[in-house]
Design an enzyme around this catalytic site. Structure first.
Site, PDB file in Angstrom:
ATOM      1  N   MET A  69       0.816  -1.210   0.000  1.00  0.00           N
ATOM      2  CA  MET A  69       0.000   0.000   0.000  1.00  0.00           C
ATOM      3  C   MET A  69       0.850   1.261   0.000  1.00  0.00           C
ATOM      4  O   MET A  69       0.537   2.239  -0.684  1.00  0.00           O
ATOM      5  CB  MET A  69      -0.905   0.009   1.242  1.00  0.00           C
TER       6      MET A  69
ATOM      7  N   HIS B 132      -8.968 -12.171   1.283  1.00  0.00           N
ATOM      8  CA  HIS B 132      -7.770 -11.366   1.040  1.00  0.00           C
ATOM      9  C   HIS B 132      -6.605 -12.206   0.534  1.00  0.00           C
ATOM     10  O   HIS B 132      -6.595 -13.429   0.666  1.00  0.00           O
ATOM     11  CB  HIS B 132      -7.342 -10.658   2.330  1.00  0.00           C
TER      12      HIS B 132
ATOM     13  N   LYS C  27      -1.589 -11.011   3.999  1.00  0.00           N
ATOM     14  CA  LYS C  27      -2.208 -10.129   5.001  1.00  0.00           C
ATOM     15  C   LYS C  27      -1.851 -10.576   6.419  1.00  0.00           C
ATOM     16  O   LYS C  27      -1.920 -11.765   6.740  1.00  0.00           O
ATOM     17  CB  LYS C  27      -3.732 -10.121   4.806  1.00  0.00           C
TER      18      LYS C  27
ATOM     19  N   THR D  86      -4.303  -1.441  10.146  1.00  0.00           N
ATOM     20  CA  THR D  86      -5.357  -2.065  10.942  1.00  0.00           C
ATOM     21  C   THR D  86      -4.900  -2.264  12.394  1.00  0.00           C
ATOM     22  O   THR D  86      -3.771  -1.959  12.742  1.00  0.00           O
ATOM     23  CB  THR D  86      -5.706  -3.425  10.317  1.00  0.00           C
TER      24      THR D  86
ATOM     25  N   PRO E 163     -10.702   2.269   8.200  1.00  0.00           N
ATOM     26  CA  PRO E 163     -10.632   0.805   8.056  1.00  0.00           C
ATOM     27  C   PRO E 163     -10.501   0.397   6.595  1.00  0.00           C
ATOM     28  O   PRO E 163      -9.902  -0.631   6.284  1.00  0.00           O
ATOM     29  CB  PRO E 163     -11.960   0.327   8.651  1.00  0.00           C
ATOM     30  N   ASN E 164     -11.056   1.196   5.713  1.00  0.00           N
ATOM     31  CA  ASN E 164     -10.915   0.905   4.281  1.00  0.00           C
ATOM     32  C   ASN E 164     -11.016   2.213   3.502  1.00  0.00           C
ATOM     33  O   ASN E 164     -11.935   3.003   3.729  1.00  0.00           O
ATOM     34  CB  ASN E 164     -12.012  -0.069   3.822  1.00  0.00           C
ATOM     35  N   PHE E 165     -10.061   2.445   2.604  1.00  0.00           N
ATOM     36  CA  PHE E 165     -10.067   3.662   1.781  1.00  0.00           C
ATOM     37  C   PHE E 165     -10.872   3.468   0.497  1.00  0.00           C
ATOM     38  O   PHE E 165     -11.062   4.425  -0.254  1.00  0.00           O
ATOM     39  CB  PHE E 165      -8.639   4.045   1.389  1.00  0.00           C
TER      40      PHE E 165
HETATM   41  N1  LIG Z   1      -7.389   1.062   5.054  1.00  0.00           N
HETATM   42  C1  LIG Z   1      -7.219   0.488   3.841  1.00  0.00           C
HETATM   43  O1  LIG Z   1      -7.938   0.794   2.882  1.00  0.00           O
HETATM   44  C2  LIG Z   1      -6.138  -0.527   3.665  1.00  0.00           C
HETATM   45  C3  LIG Z   1      -5.401  -0.902   4.729  1.00  0.00           C
HETATM   46  N2  LIG Z   1      -4.417  -1.807   4.611  1.00  0.00           N
HETATM   47  C4  LIG Z   1      -3.640  -2.063   5.812  1.00  0.00           C
HETATM   48  O2  LIG Z   1      -2.402  -1.360   5.681  1.00  0.00           O
HETATM   49  C5  LIG Z   1      -1.367  -2.074   6.361  1.00  0.00           C
HETATM   50  C6  LIG Z   1      -0.236  -2.344   5.379  1.00  0.00           C
HETATM   51  O3  LIG Z   1      -0.691  -3.235   4.383  1.00  0.00           O
HETATM   52  P1  LIG Z   1       0.272  -3.720   3.195  1.00  0.00           P
HETATM   53  O4  LIG Z   1       0.796  -2.543   2.468  1.00  0.00           O
HETATM   54  O5  LIG Z   1      -0.473  -4.758   2.479  1.00  0.00           O
HETATM   55  O6  LIG Z   1       1.451  -4.398   4.039  1.00  0.00           O
HETATM   56  P2  LIG Z   1       2.976  -4.608   3.592  1.00  0.00           P
HETATM   57  O7  LIG Z   1       3.514  -5.647   4.520  1.00  0.00           O
HETATM   58  O8  LIG Z   1       3.065  -4.801   2.136  1.00  0.00           O
HETATM   59  O9  LIG Z   1       3.652  -3.206   3.920  1.00  0.00           O
HETATM   60  C7  LIG Z   1       3.907  -2.730   5.198  1.00  0.00           C
HETATM   61  C8  LIG Z   1       5.233  -1.980   5.122  1.00  0.00           C
HETATM   62  O10 LIG Z   1       5.439  -1.296   6.333  1.00  0.00           O
HETATM   63  C9  LIG Z   1       6.792  -1.448   6.687  1.00  0.00           C
HETATM   64  N3  LIG Z   1       6.917  -1.157   8.112  1.00  0.00           N
HETATM   65  C10 LIG Z   1       6.672  -1.959   9.160  1.00  0.00           C
HETATM   66  N4  LIG Z   1       6.869  -1.295  10.293  1.00  0.00           N
HETATM   67  C11 LIG Z   1       7.234  -0.036   9.943  1.00  0.00           C
HETATM   68  C12 LIG Z   1       7.566   1.134  10.669  1.00  0.00           C
HETATM   69  N5  LIG Z   1       7.592   1.134  12.006  1.00  0.00           N
HETATM   70  N6  LIG Z   1       7.855   2.269   9.982  1.00  0.00           N
HETATM   71  C13 LIG Z   1       7.832   2.284   8.648  1.00  0.00           C
HETATM   72  N7  LIG Z   1       7.548   1.202   7.910  1.00  0.00           N
HETATM   73  C14 LIG Z   1       7.246   0.061   8.555  1.00  0.00           C
HETATM   74  C15 LIG Z   1       7.164  -2.855   6.271  1.00  0.00           C
HETATM   75  O11 LIG Z   1       8.559  -3.019   6.148  1.00  0.00           O
HETATM   76  C16 LIG Z   1       6.448  -2.928   4.928  1.00  0.00           C
HETATM   77  O12 LIG Z   1       7.232  -2.421   3.881  1.00  0.00           O
HETATM   78  C17 LIG Z   1      -2.042  -3.329   6.926  1.00  0.00           C
HETATM   79  O13 LIG Z   1      -2.449  -3.089   8.252  1.00  0.00           O
HETATM   80  C18 LIG Z   1      -3.246  -3.506   6.030  1.00  0.00           C
HETATM   81  O14 LIG Z   1      -4.272  -4.227   6.633  1.00  0.00           O
HETATM   82  C19 LIG Z   1      -4.152  -2.404   3.416  1.00  0.00           C
HETATM   83  C20 LIG Z   1      -4.886  -2.110   2.321  1.00  0.00           C
HETATM   84  C21 LIG Z   1      -5.945  -1.134   2.345  1.00  0.00           C
HETATM   85  O1  LIG Z   2      -4.451  -5.932   4.363  1.00  0.00           O
HETATM   86  C1  LIG Z   2      -5.163  -5.590   3.388  1.00  0.00           C
HETATM   87  O2  LIG Z   2      -4.887  -5.900   2.223  1.00  0.00           O
HETATM   88  C2  LIG Z   2      -6.364  -4.787   3.653  1.00  0.00           C
HETATM   89  N1  LIG Z   2      -6.565  -4.359   4.852  1.00  0.00           N
HETATM   90  C3  LIG Z   2      -7.660  -3.581   5.299  1.00  0.00           C
HETATM   91  C4  LIG Z   2      -8.529  -4.362   6.262  1.00  0.00           C
HETATM   92  O3  LIG Z   2      -7.981  -5.159   7.058  1.00  0.00           O
HETATM   93  O4  LIG Z   2      -9.730  -4.180   6.255  1.00  0.00           O
HETATM   94  C5  LIG Z   2      -8.441  -2.971   4.153  1.00  0.00           C
HETATM   95  C6  LIG Z   2      -8.591  -3.873   2.952  1.00  0.00           C
HETATM   96  O5  LIG Z   2      -9.465  -4.899   3.291  1.00  0.00           O
HETATM   97  C7  LIG Z   2      -7.240  -4.422   2.528  1.00  0.00           C
END
Ligand SMILES: NC(=O)C1=CN([C@@H]2O[C@H](COP(=O)(O)OP(=O)(O)OC[C@H]3O[C@@H](n4cnc5c(N)ncnc54)[C@H](O)[C@@H]3O)[C@@H](O)[C@H]2O)C=CC1
Ligand SMILES: O=C(O)C1=N[C@H](C(=O)O)C[C@H](O)C1
Length: 255
Positions: free
Chosen positions: A15, A139, A143, A84, A110-112
């Site tokens: 992301m 997912h 995740k 999350t 929670p979701n964009f």
């Molecule tokens: N609200 C939304 O619409 C969405 C939320 N998410 C959430 O976003 C979070 C990240 O998801 P992904 O990108 O899929 O995970 P990912 O594992 O691909 O990326 C997370 C990144 O954060 C880095 N990281 C970890 N701790 C860190 C710190 N203290 N400072 C800086 N970087 C750090 C990791 O090295 C990694 O590169 C998850 O909690 C996921 O559930 C994901 C997709 C959509």
């Molecule tokens: O980890 C993800 O990928 C996502 N995380 C968020 C969640 O836990 O709801 C948003 C979306 O579902 C993608």
């Protein structure tokens, strides 16, 4: 008008890297923001201050997000948070930090995804009309958490609407079950988490009544789908001091 000075935390992630691209693209097209820092794991948070960031976008990990957001709030940096793991206890701590830093805004989304936000809204609206409801979130296998933050939020909204309407507990005659077979119980709503290569982020809310089924489904096919919501959060958070929980508050849904 001065540009929003945006930092992305978790910039190397699925992301975060998409958010870096989106902010840079907005810099080119709208010109109302600029990327001033892109932090990965291990980079010092002091970089945010040194770079003069006014808005930080957190897309890291549930284990990292609290320290990141606390730093931002204590330094008056607005935060747009997609990461999350926001339990009631965590939200209470965040409210305390914000009380000490009036003027600072934090959006927890929670979701964009625009469609995902609408899914939650429509599920809440539908909840009182159906005897049964279950949620299936699906997912990618990378995740870190289950169930998804979106599914938890959806279940809470549905449960709240059921309670308001005075609905009893759902019918369920299950007497014996393998652990997990009926999903996780989130406020009385069963939530099932699927992890499958090929998926990105998907959710179904299944409603059932006598002789009638109603399903709301949302699919994020790629992570670009979240970026209009991320940019909306960046553009609005400075004008919304305190805690905003859910992107819907910036979407004028009732207008
Ligand atoms: N609200 C939304 O619409 C969405 C939320 N998410 C959430 O976003 C979070 C990240 O998801 P992904 O990108 O899929 O995970 P990912 O594992 O691909 O990326 C997370 C990144 O954060 C880095 N990281 C970890 N701790 C860190 C710190 N203290 N400072 C800086 N970087 C750090 C990791 O090295 C990694 O590169 C998850 O909690 C996921 O559930 C994901 C997709 C959509
Ligand atoms: O980890 C993800 O990928 C996502 N995380 C968020 C969640 O836990 O709801 C948003 C979306 O579902 C993608």
């Amino acid at each position: 008008m001065s540009k929003l000075r945006v930092a992305v935390l978790g910039a190397g992630g699925r992301m975060g890297s998409e958010a870096v691209r989106a902010v840079r693209a907005a810099e080119e097209s709208a010109g109302d923001m600029e990327l001033v820092a892109a932090l990965g794991r291990g980079d010092p948070l002091s970089t945010l201050v040194e770079a003069g960031a006014t808005v930080a976008v957190d897309l890291t990990h549930p284990d990292a997000v609290m320290a990141n957001v606390e730093f931002c709030v204590r330094h008056g940096i607005h935060a747009v948070v997609g990461t999350t793991g926001w339990t009631e206890e965590r939200l209470a701590a965040l409210r305390d930090w914000l009380a000490d830093s009036p003027g600072t805004g934090v959006l927890i989304a929670p979701n964009f995804g625009i469609g995902a936000v609408l899914t939650m809204r429509f599920a809440r609206q539908a909840a009182r009309f159906f005897e049964s409801v279950e949620i299936v979130e699906l997912h990618h296998p990378g995740k870190a958490d289950a169930p998804s933050g979106t599914a938890v939020r959806t279940a809470q909204l549905v449960a709240g609407a059921r309670e308001e309407a005075g609905l009893p507990a759902q019918p369920d005659a299950t007497g014996t079950a393998l652990p997990g077979a009926r999903g996780a119980d989130v406020s009385g709503v069963p939530v099932h988490a699927v992890r499958l290569r090929g998926l990105v982020a998907h959710q179904e809310v299944l409603f059932g009544g006598e002789g009638e089924l109603f399903t709301i489904r949302h699919d994020s096919m790629n992570r670009a789908s979240f970026m209009p919501g991320v940019l909306l959060g960046i553009r609005r958070i400075a004008g919304a001091p305190g805690l905003t929980f859910g992107l819907e508050h910036f979407m004028e849904l009732d207008g």
